[in-house]
Structures are given as C-alpha cells and as structure tokens.
Design an enzyme around this catalytic site. Structure first.
Site, mmCIF file in Angstrom:
data_model
loop_
_atom_site.group_PDB
_atom_site.id
_atom_site.type_symbol
_atom_site.label_atom_id
_atom_site.label_comp_id
_atom_site.label_asym_id
_atom_site.label_seq_id
_atom_site.Cartn_x
_atom_site.Cartn_y
_atom_site.Cartn_z
ATOM 1 N N SER A 278 0.793 -1.225 0.000
ATOM 2 C CA SER A 278 0.000 0.000 0.000
ATOM 3 C C SER A 278 0.825 1.274 0.000
ATOM 4 O O SER A 278 0.331 2.312 -0.408
ATOM 5 C CB SER A 278 -0.949 -0.002 1.203
ATOM 6 N N HIS B 284 -6.297 -3.555 -0.839
ATOM 7 C CA HIS B 284 -6.247 -2.483 -1.842
ATOM 8 C C HIS B 284 -6.585 -2.990 -3.240
ATOM 9 O O HIS B 284 -6.348 -2.285 -4.220
ATOM 10 C CB HIS B 284 -4.869 -1.824 -1.865
ATOM 11 N N LYS C 283 -12.468 0.099 2.045
ATOM 12 C CA LYS C 283 -11.786 0.767 0.923
ATOM 13 C C LYS C 283 -12.732 0.832 -0.281
ATOM 14 O O LYS C 283 -13.750 1.513 -0.209
ATOM 15 C CB LYS C 283 -10.448 0.078 0.666
HETATM 16 C C1 LIG Z 1 -6.183 -1.060 4.968
HETATM 17 C C2 LIG Z 1 -5.510 -2.354 5.141
HETATM 18 C C3 LIG Z 1 -5.790 -3.170 6.240
HETATM 19 C C4 LIG Z 1 -6.720 -2.726 7.341
HETATM 20 O O1 LIG Z 1 -8.025 -2.662 6.891
HETATM 21 P P1 LIG Z 1 -9.163 -2.151 7.903
HETATM 22 O O2 LIG Z 1 -10.391 -2.813 7.442
HETATM 23 O O3 LIG Z 1 -9.190 -0.670 7.763
HETATM 24 O O4 LIG Z 1 -8.737 -2.568 9.262
HETATM 25 C C5 LIG Z 1 -5.182 -4.405 6.318
HETATM 26 N N1 LIG Z 1 -4.322 -4.820 5.373
HETATM 27 C C6 LIG Z 1 -4.010 -4.048 4.306
HETATM 28 C C7 LIG Z 1 -3.058 -4.547 3.283
HETATM 29 C C8 LIG Z 1 -4.584 -2.789 4.166
HETATM 30 O O5 LIG Z 1 -4.269 -2.026 3.136
#
Ligand SMILES: *Cc1c(COP(=O)(O)O)cnc(C)c1O
Length: 406
Positions: free
Chosen positions: A190, A218, A249
């Site tokens: 990310s 992502h 997301k």
């Molecule tokens: C955003 C993200 C998370 C966390 O996601 P949430 O639902 O906001 O806790 C976990 N792993 C990756 C790779 C992320 O990009």
C-alpha cells in the site's frame, strides 16, 4: 503520589516525534467523503478541496445508493446488535454478506470482522501452531505482522517480492521440519502501489507444498476481472487458499473486514478466532452499505469504473512525470510522489491543501526513514480536470517549498 514521570515520558516522546517532523496531523472533514470534500484548514477556515488520498477507488463511499442501503439496513436492523455473533448478534444481514463476498471471490465461505486489521489478527493463531511455519513478505501490512506475533508458528521473512529469497525461506522452513507452511503477502503493497507476484508465489508454494494467503485490501473491487483481486488478475485465484479483505476501501468505505477460504477454515475460525468471539457483530448499516457496494463493484458498472480508474491513473502518472515528479512505476491507482524528506512531505501537503488539494505526507514509521512521500490515490470519480488541477497545484507547492524537480 501520581506517577508524574510517566506523563513526562509521553510528553518527551511527543516532542521527539515533532522534532523529527514525524507528527501526523489529522485534517477534519466537514462534508461527506468523496473526491470533492470540505474540510477545516490549519487556521480554522473551511476549505474545499479535491481529495487525492482516500481508498475510495470506485467513488462509492458517498454514493447515494450505498448510503440509502445503509439507512434501509439501519431501519430494519437497528443501530447494532449489542452482542457478539455467537450469543445473539448473528442477523440475516451477516449471513447474506458472508455468502456474497465468498461468492464474489470464489470461495466456499467467509467470516466477518470489525476490520481487516482484526481479520489479520484473527487468522493465524487458530490455524497454525509451533509445528507450523509462516513465511511472510517483509513489507506486509502491520496487521499481518501483529497477527503473526499472536501465533506460535515459526516465522520466516522474505525480502519484498523477492522470489529467490522466498524460495530460500521455504527451503529453510521445510529443512526445519515444518508441518504446514503458510506463505502470506499483501496483494498490493500500500505504500508503493506495487502488486505481489502471485504467479511466482503460488508456483513456489506448490513446489514446497505450502498454503498461500493474500491480504487483498487495496485490490478487492479494484484490480483484476470483475475486481476479484490480484490473484484473479494474474490467473491464479484458484491457487490462493485464504484471502483477507476490507469493506473500508473500494467496497463502500464503511468499515469491516473478512476472511474467505474453504469451509473448514471458516468454521474453525468461527469457533476459535478471538477478535470474532470477543467483539461486537458488524452493524446493519455496514452490512447494507457493503452489500450495495459489492453489487455495483462486481457488475457492468464496476467494469466501467475500473476502466475509468485505469485511464485516470495513466493520465495522472503521465502529467506528474512530465512535471518532473518522481513516482513509483506501475498501474495501480496508488501513486506515491517520492520526496525523501519527512518535513518536505508535510510542508508540501500543507501547501497543497491551501491550493485546494487534499493529500497526506507519509513518513516513518509508516514508510522507512528517508523515504517520505505524498501517496496519492486516484478514484474512478475524479475527472481529468480534477487531476490536471491537482498536478498544477503540485507544481506550485513545489515552488513554494523551494524543492526542485527531480
Ligand atoms: C487497509 C488495510 C488493512 C486494514 O483494513 P481495515 O479494514 O481498515 O482494518 C489491512 N491490510 C491491508 C493490506 C490494508 O491495506
């Protein structure tokens, strides 16, 4: 006697963070999330800005259909269930969402969590013990690192996306007598926007009889045919044993996470995963919003939105490169603008907000020291004019900050 030394240590730690330019300010939104937002600027003034730092890849966070679905689900189910799932917190909404995400991604079943952070915290400990091994990419998300810490399996780490090192670690795990080996990677890294090489990872895993887990936070809804993720893009979705993802997301942006896998894996997690057993069930609004977002994401409209993301990312990458900014190469809508110095990244972000562009500077510990950046993220909902406006603002902000083109 109050422990004044304790509070003094916290103040000193905060001062050190500040002195290194690493304080992360929080901007306050005053509008619905979207590509155009209103927020409170530094001096308390209200600022309208183009948002270039949300994970709102499909533009669904503020989409009226998604909002309406959240409201309808709240009306039907209430604000929440005031219970964990196994006591009296399982509603038809949860079963529907679990079926939907499993069907979308091609797995037998799935299980919901309050966040993907919890899903990653939950997944390892019930499935693996000290006879087993986890082989983890060095740039994996913090929640994977924490989840692995909670598990007794032996740990092996391979250099980011380095397939030779992955093989070395797989050999080491086998030589050490591991019973089951699980290779775990982010689908998209990310901070960089790079994709994992799942073709090679699944191939190597096959050779060493290892399982594969991908955190596709992502990617779900964004990458690959119908938005099914990085493994689907690379044609190896059937070789990934476990997927974790988020509704926070592209899939509506509310919150909530999931694990999709074979039935026996999901069943054992329902019995043993601590963030599932000891935490409240997802609110109806989140289920409703997520279901509406998945319906859009997996259909023809989703295909149009994904084509628009690809066009927008190419447009923004091209214009920023032409303007002399150093970007990470790639196709993903995560487009980091590499600046190096943490304070420069923060100052540029501040100037950009004044110029009507909302971005965030990322510095240590979120990225390695000396590799500060402004991570931009384009959305299908941006217009080419939005993106051109942002590029111009980047050029102006660079002048104001006295930085030179790379
Ligand atoms: C955003 C993200 C998370 C966390 O996601 P949430 O639902 O906001 O806790 C976990 N792993 C990756 C790779 C992320 O990009």
């Amino acid at each position: 006697m109050p422990d004044t030394a304790f509070y003094e240590r916290q103040r000193t730690a905060l001062e050190e963070i500040g002195a290194q330019g690493l304080t992360k300010p929080e901007r306050v939104l005053l509008s619905r999330q979207g590509v155009h937002v209103r927020l409170r600027g530094e001096d308390g003034r209200e600022v309208d800005a183009i948002n270039l730092c949300a994970n709102n890849y499909l533009g669904l966070a503020g989409d009226q259909r998604v909002v309406a679905a959240a409201i309808a689900a709240t009306s039907a189910g209430g604000a929440g269930f005031a219970s964990v799932r196994f006591i009296c917190g399982t509603h038809e909404f949860h079963k529907e969402l679990e079926r939907e995400i499993a069907g979308y991604l091609g797995y037998e079943d799935s299980i919901l969590f309050a966040a993907a952070f919890d899903a990653n915290g939950a997944v390892f400990e019930p499935l693996l013990d000290d006879q087993d091994a986890i082989v983890s990419d060095s740039l994996n998300h913090a929640s994977i690192i924490d989840g692995i810490r909670l598990c007794k399996a032996k740990r092996y780490r391979f250099a980011n996306n380095d397939m030779d090192d992955l093989e070395t670690q797989l050999k080491a795990a086998r030589a050490d007598g591991a019973r089951t080996i699980l290779v775990v990677t982010d689908g998209v890294f990310s901070m960089d926007g790079y994709l994992a090489n799942l073709t090679s990872i699944t191939h190597l895993a096959g050779r060493y009889q290892a399982l594969v887990m991908v955190d596709d936070c992502h990617a779900t809804g964004v990458v690959g045919p119908a938005g099914r993720g990085v493994a689907a893009l690379q044609g190896v979705a059937d070789k990934v044993d476990i997927v974790t993802g988020t509704f926070g997301k592209a899939l509506g942006g509310a919150m909530g996470g999931f694990i999709a896998a074979r039935r026996e894996v999901i069943d054992i997690l329902r019995q043993k995963a601590r963030p599932y057993l000891f935490s409240n069930a997802l609110a109806p609004s989140i289920c409703g919003a997520s279901l509406a977002a998945i319906e859009i994401a997996r259909g023809a409209e989703g295909d149009d939105l994904r084509r628009q993301i690809v066009r927008n990312a190419a447009h923004f990458r091209g214009a920023m490169t032409e303007a002399g900014f150093k970007l990470n190469p790639g196709q993903h809508p995560i487009i980091p603008v590499l600046l190096g110095d943490a304070r420069l990244a923060q100052n540029m972000a501040r100037e950009l907000l004044d110029l009507g562009v909302f971005v965030t500077g990322f510095s240590f510990p979120v990225v390695p020291k000396g590799q500060a950046r402004i991570r931009t993220q384009v959305s299908a909902a941006h217009t080419p004019a939005d993106l051109d406006f942002a590029v111009e603002a980047f050029v102006k902000a660079r002048e104001i900050c006295g930085a030179s083109a790379q």
